[in-house]
Motif scaffolding. Structure first.
Motif, PDB file in Angstrom:
ATOM      1  N   GLN A 176       0.744  -1.179   0.036  1.00  0.00           N
ATOM      2  CA  GLN A 176       0.016  -0.164   0.148  1.00  0.00           C
ATOM      3  C   GLN A 176       0.970   1.255   0.132  1.00  0.00           C
ATOM      4  OE1 GLN A 176      -2.435   1.725   3.506  1.00  0.00           O
ATOM      5  NE2 GLN A 176      -3.833   0.679   2.339  1.00  0.00           N
ATOM      6  N   LEU A 177       1.841   1.218   1.028  1.00  0.00           N
ATOM      7  CA  LEU A 177       2.640   2.752   1.042  1.00  0.00           C
ATOM      8  C   LEU A 177       3.754   2.664  -0.261  1.00  0.00           C
ATOM      9  CD1 LEU A 177       3.550   2.603   4.951  1.00  0.00           C
ATOM     10  CD2 LEU A 177       1.690   3.515   3.808  1.00  0.00           C
ATOM     11  N   SER A 178       4.105   1.388  -0.772  1.00  0.00           N
ATOM     12  CA  SER A 178       4.786   1.511  -1.870  1.00  0.00           C
ATOM     13  C   SER A 178       4.002   2.116  -3.210  1.00  0.00           C
ATOM     14  CB  SER A 178       5.247   0.203  -2.205  1.00  0.00           C
ATOM     15  OG  SER A 178       5.974  -0.362  -1.427  1.00  0.00           O
ATOM     16  N   SER A 179       2.721   1.824  -3.133  1.00  0.00           N
ATOM     17  CA  SER A 179       1.902   2.217  -4.271  1.00  0.00           C
ATOM     18  C   SER A 179       1.784   3.628  -4.156  1.00  0.00           C
ATOM     19  CB  SER A 179       0.326   1.608  -4.322  1.00  0.00           C
ATOM     20  OG  SER A 179      -0.267   2.107  -3.160  1.00  0.00           O
ATOM     21  N   LEU A 180       1.552   4.550  -3.062  1.00  0.00           N
ATOM     22  CA  LEU A 180       1.581   5.978  -3.024  1.00  0.00           C
ATOM     23  C   LEU A 180       3.195   6.676  -3.264  1.00  0.00           C
ATOM     24  CD1 LEU A 180      -0.361   5.881   0.465  1.00  0.00           C
ATOM     25  CD2 LEU A 180      -1.114   6.399  -1.590  1.00  0.00           C
ATOM     26  N   VAL A 181       4.122   6.022  -3.055  1.00  0.00           N
ATOM     27  CA  VAL A 181       5.401   6.431  -3.667  1.00  0.00           C
ATOM     28  C   VAL A 181       5.497   6.129  -5.045  1.00  0.00           C
ATOM     29  CG1 VAL A 181       7.917   6.260  -3.340  1.00  0.00           C
ATOM     30  CG2 VAL A 181       6.146   6.058  -1.221  1.00  0.00           C
ATOM     31  N   ILE A 182       5.271   5.005  -5.523  1.00  0.00           N
ATOM     32  CA  ILE A 182       5.386   4.771  -6.994  1.00  0.00           C
ATOM     33  C   ILE A 182       4.636   5.276  -7.910  1.00  0.00           C
ATOM     34  CG2 ILE A 182       5.515   2.818  -8.732  1.00  0.00           C
ATOM     35  CD1 ILE A 182       6.450   1.103  -6.448  1.00  0.00           C
ATOM     36  N   HIS A 183       3.309   5.493  -7.417  1.00  0.00           N
ATOM     37  CA  HIS A 183       2.381   6.197  -8.264  1.00  0.00           C
ATOM     38  C   HIS A 183       2.014   7.576  -7.727  1.00  0.00           C
ATOM     39  CE1 HIS A 183       2.037   2.377 -10.447  1.00  0.00           C
ATOM     40  NE2 HIS A 183       1.714   1.829  -9.292  1.00  0.00           N
ATOM     41  N   GLN A 184       2.993   8.314  -7.478  1.00  0.00           N
ATOM     42  CA  GLN A 184       2.772   9.544  -6.811  1.00  0.00           C
ATOM     43  C   GLN A 184       1.606  10.643  -7.696  1.00  0.00           C
ATOM     44  OE1 GLN A 184       6.253  11.951  -5.795  1.00  0.00           O
ATOM     45  NE2 GLN A 184       7.446  10.005  -6.092  1.00  0.00           N
ATOM     46  N   SER A 185       0.950  11.044  -6.766  1.00  0.00           N
ATOM     47  CA  SER A 185      -0.039  11.820  -7.532  1.00  0.00           C
ATOM     48  C   SER A 185       0.520  13.532  -7.405  1.00  0.00           C
ATOM     49  CB  SER A 185      -1.584  12.042  -6.341  1.00  0.00           C
ATOM     50  OG  SER A 185      -2.360  12.951  -7.019  1.00  0.00           O
ATOM     51  N   THR A 186       0.199  13.910  -8.443  1.00  0.00           N
ATOM     52  CA  THR A 186       0.756  15.524  -8.858  1.00  0.00           C
ATOM     53  C   THR A 186      -0.556  16.443  -8.642  1.00  0.00           C
ATOM     54  OG1 THR A 186      -0.146  15.224 -11.168  1.00  0.00           O
ATOM     55  CG2 THR A 186       2.186  14.729 -10.551  1.00  0.00           C
ATOM     56  N   GLY A 187      -1.653  15.803  -8.354  1.00  0.00           N
ATOM     57  CA  GLY A 187      -2.831  16.847  -7.978  1.00  0.00           C
ATOM     58  C   GLY A 187      -3.506  16.816  -6.942  1.00  0.00           C
ATOM     59  N   ILE A 188      -2.978  16.047  -6.089  1.00  0.00           N
ATOM     60  CA  ILE A 188      -3.386  16.080  -4.418  1.00  0.00           C
ATOM     61  C   ILE A 188      -2.112  15.935  -3.601  1.00  0.00           C
ATOM     62  CG2 ILE A 188      -3.944  13.526  -4.361  1.00  0.00           C
ATOM     63  CD1 ILE A 188      -6.737  14.361  -3.429  1.00  0.00           C
ATOM     64  N   ASP A 189      -2.467  16.544  -2.517  1.00  0.00           N
ATOM     65  CA  ASP A 189      -1.705  16.494  -1.231  1.00  0.00           C
ATOM     66  C   ASP A 189      -2.304  15.441  -0.320  1.00  0.00           C
ATOM     67  OD1 ASP A 189       0.230  18.391  -1.865  1.00  0.00           O
ATOM     68  OD2 ASP A 189      -1.149  20.049  -1.061  1.00  0.00           O
ATOM     69  N   LEU A 190      -1.278  14.455   0.286  1.00  0.00           N
ATOM     70  CA  LEU A 190      -1.715  13.481   0.851  1.00  0.00           C
ATOM     71  C   LEU A 190      -1.289  13.498   2.133  1.00  0.00           C
ATOM     72  CD1 LEU A 190      -0.945  10.373  -1.348  1.00  0.00           C
ATOM     73  CD2 LEU A 190      -3.035  11.462  -0.951  1.00  0.00           C
ATOM     74  N   THR A 191      -2.038  13.056   3.301  1.00  0.00           N
ATOM     75  CA  THR A 191      -1.716  12.823   4.772  1.00  0.00           C
ATOM     76  C   THR A 191      -1.977  11.620   4.738  1.00  0.00           C
ATOM     77  OG1 THR A 191      -2.043  14.961   5.722  1.00  0.00           O
ATOM     78  CG2 THR A 191      -1.808  12.930   7.502  1.00  0.00           C
ATOM     79  N   VAL A 192      -0.947  10.641   5.050  1.00  0.00           N
ATOM     80  CA  VAL A 192      -0.864   8.935   5.147  1.00  0.00           C
ATOM     81  C   VAL A 192      -0.832   8.713   6.710  1.00  0.00           C
ATOM     82  CG1 VAL A 192      -0.201   6.870   4.519  1.00  0.00           C
ATOM     83  CG2 VAL A 192      -0.093   8.767   2.834  1.00  0.00           C
ATOM     84  N   THR A 193      -2.122   8.291   7.297  1.00  0.00           N
ATOM     85  CA  THR A 193      -2.229   8.151   8.582  1.00  0.00           C
ATOM     86  C   THR A 193      -2.294   6.451   8.818  1.00  0.00           C
ATOM     87  OG1 THR A 193      -3.382  10.178   9.325  1.00  0.00           O
ATOM     88  CG2 THR A 193      -3.588   8.470  10.784  1.00  0.00           C
ATOM     89  N   VAL A 194      -1.389   5.871   9.592  1.00  0.00           N
ATOM     90  CA  VAL A 194      -1.648   4.518   9.880  1.00  0.00           C
ATOM     91  C   VAL A 194      -1.540   4.216  11.342  1.00  0.00           C
ATOM     92  CG1 VAL A 194      -0.374   2.044   9.615  1.00  0.00           C
ATOM     93  CG2 VAL A 194      -0.444   3.732   7.812  1.00  0.00           C
TER      94      VAL A 194
END
Length: 287
Positions: A52-70
Motif C-alpha cells: 500500500q505505502l509503496s503504491s503511494l510512492v511509486i504512483h505519486q499523485s501530482t494533483g493532490i496532497d496526501l496525509t497518510v495515517t497508519v
C-alpha cells in the motif's frame, strides 16, 4: 450490543443516537489542489502495508496532497519496521503520519477512525484497510472527481482484486521479505468487483467537514470500546446510518485490493480464525 446496532438500531431513527445532526453541517466545495487523508489500520499485515505505502510512492499523485495515517501497535515489530522504512522516505506531497495505539484500541477500527476524523485538517478523508493498493491514476482521477463536491460520502463503484492468495503465494512472500518499495503490475488484479451501491469496508471517502463534525460512530459506545482481539468491522453500516447517506459512487480507476485466504490479524489457531479460513476457502468471492 454490536448485534443491536447491526440489526435493530437501523430500524430506529438515527437522530436518537447522534451527537451531531449531519443536516446542519454545510460542507465546503473545495476546488484546486485538494488535501486527502488516507487512514489505515495495521496489525500483523505488514506485508500488505508494504504494497500500500509503496503504491503511494511509486504512483505519486501530482494533483493532490496526501496525509497518510497508519494506526498501529508498538508491539507489532514487523509493522513498525515498515513504517520506519517509509517514514525515512521524503516524497513530495506526502506527509507520513504514524499513530501508535494500545493494541486493544487498535483492534476496534472505529476508535482510530474516529480519532482521525475529529482531528483531520484534510478536505476529504478516505477510511481504508492495509490490503488496498492505489494504482496508477487512482488519486489524480480522484482529485478531479472531487472538485467542487459537497457530498457527505463517496466511494469507488468498482475495484480490481487479486485471486484469493494462499500464504505461499509469491506476492505475499515478497511482501514479507522486508521493507522495500514493491510494485504490483495491473495483471496481478484480474478480478473486477462491483458495481457496489454503498460506501463500505475500506472504501469510505468522507468529506472533511463532515468527518470533523460527526466523527466516526463517535456516539455509539460499543464501537469506541477497546477489545481483547481483532474485531471484524461492522461499523460501516452504522456510519452510513448516522450520516444518513449511502454514499455516491465514483468511476475511479486503479483501486486494487490484495485478497488472501488466511487472516493473520485474528488469534492464530483460534476456532474463529480456522472457521473464517474454512469459509473463505470455499466461497467464490468474485461473483
Amino acid at each position: 450490543m454490536v448485534l443491536f446496532y447491526r440489526v435493530l438500531a437501523r430500524r430506529l431513527p438515527a437522530s436518537w443516537f447522534r451527537r451531531v445532526d449531519p443536516d446542519r453541517v454545510v460542507p465546503s466545495r473545495h476546488r484546486g489542489r485538494l488535501h486527502l487523508q488516507i487512514v489505515s489500520h495495521c496489525w500483523r499485515y505488514d506485508h500488505f502495508l508494504t504494497y500500500q505505502l509503496s503504491s503511494l510512492v511509486i504512483h505519486q499523485s501530482t494533483g493532490i496532497d496526501l496525509t497518510v495515517t497508519v494506526y498501529h501497535s508498538p508491539e507489532d515489530d514487523a509493522t513498525c519496521r515498515v513504517l520506519e522504512f517509509f517514514g525515512n522516505l521524503e516524497v513530495p506531497g506526502i506527509n507520513w503520519d504514524w499513530q501508535p495505539l494500545p493494541k486493544e484500541q487498535l483492534f476496534r477500527r472505529s476508535i482510530g477512525r474516529n480519532l482521525a476524523a475529529k482531528n483531520s485538517n484534510a478536505d476529504w478523508v478516505w477510511f481504508t484497510d492495509a490490503d488496498v493498493v492505489f494504482g496508477e491514476g487512482c488519486l489524480d482521477t480522484l482529485a478531479e472527481l472531487l472538485q467542487g463536491r459537497d457530498d457527505r460520502l463517496v466511494f469507488p463503484e468498482f475495484t480490481q482484486a487479486t485471486d484469493l492468495l494462499r500464504e505461499e503465494d509469491p506476492i505475499l512472500l515478497e511482501g514479507r521479505a522486508g521493507p522495500a518499495l514493491l510494485d504490483l503490475p495491473r495483471s496481478a488484479f484480474p478480478n473486477r468487483l462491483g458495481p457496489v451501491d454503498r460506501a463500505m469496508g475500506p472504501y469510505q471517502i468522507t468529506h472533511g467537514d463532515v468527518a470533523r463534525a460527526c466523527g466516526y460512530c463517535e456516539s455509539i459506545r460499543v464501537y469506541q470500546k477497546p477489545a481483547a482481539h481483532w474485531q471484524k468491522a461492522y461499523e460501516d453500516s452504522a456510519f452510513r446510518w448516522l450520516l444518513g447517506a449511502r454514499g455516491v459512487p465514483l468511476d475511479l480507476p486503479g483501486v486494487h485490493q490484495i485478497r488472501h485466504l488466511a487472516k493473520g490479524r485474528y488469534r492464530q489457531g483460534s476456532l474463529n480464525a480456522r472457521f473464517r479460513t474454512f469459509l473463505r476457502s470455499r466461497r467464490n468471492l468474485f461473483r
